[in-house]
Design an enzyme around this catalytic site. Structure first.
Site, PDB file in Angstrom:
ATOM      1  N   TRP A  44      -0.720  37.380  21.133  1.00 43.92           N
ATOM      2  CA  TRP A  44      -0.488  36.170  20.341  1.00 43.92           C
ATOM      3  C   TRP A  44      -1.571  35.135  20.599  1.00 43.92           C
ATOM      4  O   TRP A  44      -2.035  34.468  19.673  1.00 43.92           O
ATOM      5  CB  TRP A  44       0.896  35.588  20.617  1.00 43.92           C
ATOM      6  CG  TRP A  44       1.999  36.494  20.171  1.00 43.92           C
ATOM      7  CD1 TRP A  44       2.939  37.102  20.951  1.00 43.92           C
ATOM      8  CD2 TRP A  44       2.292  36.921  18.827  1.00 43.92           C
ATOM      9  NE1 TRP A  44       3.780  37.871  20.186  1.00 43.92           N
ATOM     10  CE2 TRP A  44       3.400  37.780  18.882  1.00 43.92           C
ATOM     11  CE3 TRP A  44       1.700  36.665  17.576  1.00 43.92           C
ATOM     12  CZ2 TRP A  44       3.956  38.385  17.744  1.00 43.92           C
ATOM     13  CZ3 TRP A  44       2.246  37.262  16.441  1.00 43.92           C
ATOM     14  CH2 TRP A  44       3.361  38.114  16.534  1.00 43.92           C
ATOM     15  N   ASP A  96       1.825  27.329  22.642  1.00 44.23           N
ATOM     16  CA  ASP A  96       2.718  28.204  21.881  1.00 44.23           C
ATOM     17  C   ASP A  96       3.829  28.622  22.843  1.00 44.23           C
ATOM     18  O   ASP A  96       3.605  29.406  23.761  1.00 44.23           O
ATOM     19  CB  ASP A  96       1.928  29.424  21.387  1.00 44.23           C
ATOM     20  CG  ASP A  96       2.810  30.454  20.668  1.00 44.23           C
ATOM     21  OD1 ASP A  96       4.039  30.243  20.582  1.00 44.23           O
ATOM     22  OD2 ASP A  96       2.258  31.472  20.209  1.00 44.23           O
ATOM     23  N   LYS A 102      13.199  33.636  18.821  1.00 45.55           N
ATOM     24  CA  LYS A 102      13.410  34.191  20.158  1.00 45.55           C
ATOM     25  C   LYS A 102      14.502  33.414  20.894  1.00 45.55           C
ATOM     26  O   LYS A 102      15.511  33.977  21.268  1.00 45.55           O
ATOM     27  CB  LYS A 102      12.112  34.193  20.968  1.00 45.55           C
ATOM     28  CG  LYS A 102      11.193  35.365  20.649  1.00 45.55           C
ATOM     29  CD  LYS A 102      10.195  35.088  19.573  1.00 45.55           C
ATOM     30  CE  LYS A 102       9.358  36.293  19.210  1.00 45.55           C
ATOM     31  NZ  LYS A 102       8.035  35.922  18.718  1.00 45.55           N
TER      32      LYS A 102
HETATM   33  C1  LIG Z   1       6.838  35.972  18.086  1.00 45.03           C
HETATM   34  C2  LIG Z   1       5.676  35.164  18.515  1.00 45.03           C
HETATM   35  C3  LIG Z   1       4.754  34.624  17.604  1.00 45.03           C
HETATM   36  C4  LIG Z   1       4.797  34.919  16.119  1.00 45.03           C
HETATM   37  O1  LIG Z   1       5.803  34.258  15.493  1.00 45.03           O
HETATM   38  P1  LIG Z   1       5.979  34.360  13.895  1.00 45.03           P
HETATM   39  O2  LIG Z   1       7.096  33.387  13.697  1.00 45.03           O
HETATM   40  O3  LIG Z   1       6.324  35.770  13.570  1.00 45.03           O
HETATM   41  O4  LIG Z   1       4.720  33.926  13.260  1.00 45.03           O
HETATM   42  C5  LIG Z   1       3.748  33.828  18.097  1.00 45.03           C
HETATM   43  N1  LIG Z   1       3.628  33.569  19.412  1.00 45.03           N
HETATM   44  C6  LIG Z   1       4.478  34.089  20.315  1.00 45.03           C
HETATM   45  C7  LIG Z   1       4.294  33.770  21.758  1.00 45.03           C
HETATM   46  C8  LIG Z   1       5.529  34.900  19.899  1.00 45.03           C
HETATM   47  O5  LIG Z   1       6.380  35.420  20.802  1.00 45.03           O
END
Ligand SMILES: *Cc1c(COP(=O)(O)O)cnc(C)c1O
Length: 362
Positions: free
Chosen positions: A103, A173, A197
């Site tokens: 990511w 993030d 999540k």
């Molecule tokens: C799941 C995830 C993403 C992607 O999220 P989307 O909503 O599918 O764009 C980005 N960063 C991390 C750390 C993730 O776990």
């Protein structure tokens, strides 16, 4: 009563049963309106109350002041990979990124598309097995921001301390570990997290921006890609992901009811200990894939002695009600996702299963 499994999916993932029941109860007739919340106007008093509560609860649960704006946007965390540099990376600046996995490298790539993005540190050469030491993270003193990924959902690593960036805005993030432990978030200038999540369903992304960074956002951007648009309108410039925001609000209320982040952290600690302790008792059978001091509490990654045993493990686990344990294709093996809504009972029962599986297969 519906039969529910122990859901270890990495995302979208398990949600608190109490929350799902409220959603079910309120689904056909939201608080006497005679309609579902998904049939209501996003300008209705009912939705306005939900949106306001979600904002207030976010600040309250995460321990943030009114100087942080809370936005609920569409487009997933992946759209934030682009919105951050679009808004904050001007033509004469550099933005720095720490690359700790899939990511964060995607975020870095978007930064490079939009402007001058540079690497501040990377654990790529080591197969992303660790989070770099804080002292090894190097970036220009006038960087537009430093971007990190607090928990690496796929690789199974997590920051357990954060860099002190002084006047350089720290952007994070936090998609896969937001609200999972008690942290001082005031050192972050911007935090974003896809809800699917730890916060709710897919389709809504929480973005938290401190006012001093927001004030520096570039003008002249396409309206929908400007943080200022969404901050000024409290995410109601256009139709927001209303159903998702409603569930995020319920999840935040659930966190409060559990006793807030200290209580959530305590349970999350017991959950990850149940699995890691078992792994550490049989390190030749359950082999962790990352360095111990970088281990994630949310996504625990491990390999078994061979791939056939891994397949057998996943199949037998599924047969007794533990689902979502297959590792990401880039890592293989097993990934145990222990998000907030996974119960301590679920983690303990999985540890018992692992004990039994080892006995009959070692
Ligand atoms: C799941 C995830 C993403 C992607 O999220 P989307 O909503 O599918 O764009 C980005 N960063 C991390 C750390 C993730 O776990």
């Amino acid at each position: 009563m519906a039969k529910r499994v122990f859901n270890f999916n990495p995302g979208p993932s398990t949600l608190p049963l109490e929350v799902l029941k409220i959603v079910q109860d309120e689904f056909l007739d939201y608080k006497g309106t005679g309609m579902s919340i998904i049939e209501s106007s996003h300008r209705s008093p009912e939705f306005d109350e939900i949106n306001e509560s979600a904002i207030t609860l976010t600040r309250e649960v995460l321990g943030l002041g009114d100087n942080y704006q809370v936005l609920f946007l569409g487009g997933g965390a992946s759209t934030q990979f682009a919105m951050v540099p679009l808004n904050f990376l001007g033509p004469d600046r550099k933005a720095a990124y720490v690359d700790t996995g899939s990511w964060s490298s995607k975020a870095f790539k978007e930064g490079q598309i939009i402007g001058d993005a540079v690497l501040a540190a990377s654990s790529k050469e080591a197969g992303y097995k660790f989070i770099p030491k804080m002292n090894d993270i190097k970036y220009p003193a006038d960087a537009a921001y430093l971007h990190i990924t607090s928990n690496n959902t796929i690789k199974g690593t997590q920051y357990h301390e954060f860099p002190d960036t002084g006047s350089v805005p720290l952007v994070c993030d936090m998609s896969s570990d937001i609200a999972s432990r008690k942290l001082d978030l005031t050192k972050f200038s911007l935090i974003y997290a896809g809800a699917q999540k730890n916060l709710g369903p897919a389709g809504v992304t929480m973005v938290i921006i401190r006012d001093d960074l927001l004030a520096k956002a570039r003008e002249g951007l396409p309206t929908m890609l400007s943080y200022k648009t969404h901050a000024e309108k409290k995410s109601l410039y256009n139709t927001p992901p209303a159903f998702g925001i409603y569930i995020v609000k319920l999840v935040l209320e659930w966190i409060k009811k559990q006793g807030g982040l200290s209580a959530i952290e305590k349970v999350n600690r017991q959950k990850k200990d149940a699995i890691y302790n078992l792994m550490d008792s049989y390190p030749d059978f359950y082999r962790g894939t990352v360095e111990k001091d970088s281990r994630s509490w949310m996504n625990l990654t491990l390999r078994l002695p061979d791939e056939n045993l891994e397949k057998k493990f996943i199949a037998e686990a599924k047969a007794v009600g533990f689902v979502g344990l297959k590792g990401h294709r880039s890592v293989g093996g097993i990934r145990v996702s222990l998000y907030n809504a996974m119960t301590l009972e679920g983690a303990r029962k999985l540890a018992e299963f692992m004990e039994t599986f080892r006995k009959s297969n070692a």
